[in-house]
Design a protein around this motif. Structure first.
Motif, PDB file in Angstrom:
ATOM      1  N   TYR A 107       0.829  -1.208   0.000  1.00 22.67           N
ATOM      2  CA  TYR A 107       0.000   0.000   0.000  1.00 22.67           C
ATOM      3  C   TYR A 107       0.863   1.257   0.000  1.00 22.67           C
ATOM      4  N   ALA A 108       1.906   1.269   0.824  1.00 22.06           N
ATOM      5  CA  ALA A 108       2.768   2.448   0.926  1.00 22.06           C
ATOM      6  C   ALA A 108       3.415   2.776  -0.416  1.00 22.06           C
ATOM      7  N   ALA A 109       3.897   1.757  -1.133  1.00 26.22           N
ATOM      8  CA  ALA A 109       4.538   1.988  -2.427  1.00 26.22           C
ATOM      9  C   ALA A 109       3.531   2.482  -3.455  1.00 26.22           C
ATOM     10  N   HIS A 110       2.341   1.865  -3.466  1.00 28.85           N
ATOM     11  CA  HIS A 110       1.317   2.252  -4.432  1.00 28.85           C
ATOM     12  C   HIS A 110       0.812   3.662  -4.143  1.00 28.85           C
ATOM     13  N   TYR A 111       0.624   3.963  -2.869  1.00 28.14           N
ATOM     14  CA  TYR A 111       0.138   5.293  -2.497  1.00 28.14           C
ATOM     15  C   TYR A 111       1.172   6.368  -2.830  1.00 28.14           C
ATOM     16  N   ALA A 112       2.445   6.089  -2.582  1.00 31.19           N
ATOM     17  CA  ALA A 112       3.491   7.074  -2.863  1.00 31.19           C
ATOM     18  C   ALA A 112       3.517   7.416  -4.344  1.00 31.19           C
ATOM     19  N   ALA A 113       3.377   6.403  -5.207  1.00 34.69           N
ATOM     20  CA  ALA A 113       3.364   6.662  -6.652  1.00 34.69           C
ATOM     21  C   ALA A 113       2.141   7.481  -7.046  1.00 34.69           C
ATOM     22  N   HIS A 342       8.415  12.897  -0.220  1.00 35.19           N
ATOM     23  CA  HIS A 342       8.002  11.869   0.732  1.00 35.19           C
ATOM     24  C   HIS A 342       6.482  11.891   0.822  1.00 35.19           C
ATOM     25  N   SER A 343       5.881  10.718   0.697  1.00 30.90           N
ATOM     26  CA  SER A 343       4.428  10.657   0.781  1.00 30.90           C
ATOM     27  C   SER A 343       3.969  10.924   2.211  1.00 30.90           C
ATOM     28  N   ARG A 344       2.713  11.309   2.336  1.00 32.42           N
ATOM     29  CA  ARG A 344       2.164  11.578   3.662  1.00 32.42           C
ATOM     30  C   ARG A 344       2.095  10.298   4.488  1.00 32.42           C
ATOM     31  N   PHE A 345       1.863   9.176   3.839  1.00 31.86           N
ATOM     32  CA  PHE A 345       1.835   7.910   4.571  1.00 31.86           C
ATOM     33  C   PHE A 345       3.222   7.572   5.103  1.00 31.86           C
ATOM     34  N   GLU A 346       4.243   7.821   4.300  1.00 30.18           N
ATOM     35  CA  GLU A 346       5.621   7.590   4.755  1.00 30.18           C
ATOM     36  C   GLU A 346       5.981   8.503   5.916  1.00 30.18           C
TER      37      GLU A 346
END
Length: 388
Positions: A107-113, A342-346
């Protein structure tokens, strides 16, 4: 006219009791005498079924909607309500293998993209579904080869038209159609001069007929005429619907309200069984949205127009100097001119009001948010079209 009886829901067909009671509740309660043991019901939807016995199905449905909305009101940081899905959250063991579910890392990788593309207005609103069996690809190797050929040809098509490359996808395996792929890509909407989406849809269908043993409905392309950034996140959540419901992304000890946040709480689609997927990786995105480009802080193709970069010689490209510190030359690594993304989830956010645009959250939760009280950076509510 004879009334058609509803199909009987069986507990063995569902992943867990909560999903079973939820489906049973929305189906109007027990469908035959003795099909459901009231004494074994537990949880939110189990209690709702028990409380709604002797009432009409419409009354039970209204009561369920009211209860869900009340819980959504009390937990505005997650998705209690879900977007409508035509598929029931049921598990059918057709491969004798465990379902390949998304975890927190996927999820983290998909969301970051997806967020990286969204940050630069590369809205992946155009969606494609590949039915590999009807394209003549049966084995994993055949599917990978055909999918790689499509990605390469598509990149060339985008490059020729100076369109930045941005897409993300996931593989699933269903009982009815076997292995298939959901693909979301950025294609500019109609601007009054060039209808790229219509041309792209025609090109995809022609590619399928040329490169494979194309059959009816082997490829489906959804390319809306007008742009709507909400579709970007709708496509993202649709691809994420095969998540692991047991994954906890924030424990109750670290949550502000003292209640744990599961991965499913951050996804706006109802859980759906993705089946046993042997393709690796099960999800992915364009290299242009990957970790290397996020480290540079900007997708390729946005520093300067591709046509300009292509006609210049290597020496000319090496001497390009920009007055804008946030738009570095193409030949240099813009690590100093632009910070890494950096994504918000990260960064630790587990609140859907920060992870996604506020209008998307309003669409899902049916709540009225005051976006001025939520830090969304450069969020502009005028960019969105309210869904009907």
């Amino acid at each position: 006219m004879t009334k058609r009886l509803r199909p009987l829901l069986k507990r063995s067909e569902f992943l867990d009791a909560e999903s079973y009671y939820k489906a049973l509740h929305y189906a109007g309660g027990p469908q035959t005498v003795g099909a459901w043991d009231e004494s074994n019901a537990y949880g939110h939807f189990g209690n709702l079924i028990r409380a709604s016995q002797g009432k009409s199905s419409s009354h039970a449905l209204r009561e369920a909607d009211y209860s869900i909305q009340m819980e959504q009101n009390s937990r505005q940081n997650i998705f209690i309500r879900k977007l409508f899905s035509r598929r029931r959250s049921v598990v059918r063991d057709f491969s004798n293998e465990k379902s390949t579910l998304f975890g927190a890392l996927e999820y983290a990788a998909h969301y970051a993209a997806a967020e990286f593309a969204y940050e630069f207005d590369l809205y992946c609103e155009v969606s494609i579904t590949f039915w590999w069996r009807r394209l003549g690809a049966d084995t994993d190797r055949e599917i990978k080869d055909l999918f790689s050929r499509f990605a390469k040809c598509m990149n060339d098509w985008l490059f020729e038209r100076e369109i930045p490359t941005a897409y993300f996808y996931c593989h699933e395996n269903s009982q009815n159609i076997g292995t298939h792929t959901h693909f979301a890509v950025y294609i500019p909407p109609f601007t009054g001069h060039q209808n790229w989406r219509k041309e792209f849809r025609r090109w995809v269908m022609d590619w399928g007929k040329k490169e494979s043993s194309f059959q009816h409905r082997a490829i489906r392309v959804s390319a809306p005429f007008k742009g709507n950034p909400l579709l970007h996140w709708n496509n993202f959540h649709y691809q994420m619907k095969g998540y692991d419901p047991s994954v906890v992304v924030q424990s109750a000890r670290n949550a502000d309200d003292g209640r744990e946040v599961r991965l499913g709480h951050l996804i706006a689609r109802q859980w759906s069984d993705p089946g046993h997927v042997t393709l690796k990786p099960r999800s992915g995105s364009a290299t242009n949205l990957g970790p290397l480009r996020r480290k540079l802080g900007i997708p390729e193709g946005l520093e300067e127009l591709r046509s300009i970069a292509r006609v210049k010689s290597a020496q000319e490209r090496g001497n390009v100097v920009s007055d804008d510190p946030f738009c570095p030359p193409v030949h240099q690594k813009p690590t100093h001119a632009r910070p890494a993304f950096h994504s918000r989830f990260e960064d630790g956010s587990r609140d859907v009001r920060r992870l996604y645009p506020i209008l998307f959250c309003k669409w899902v939760t049916a709540l009225s948010y005051d976006y001025r009280k939520i830090d969304h950076g450069s969020f502009n509510p005028e960019l969105f079209i309210e869904p009907i």
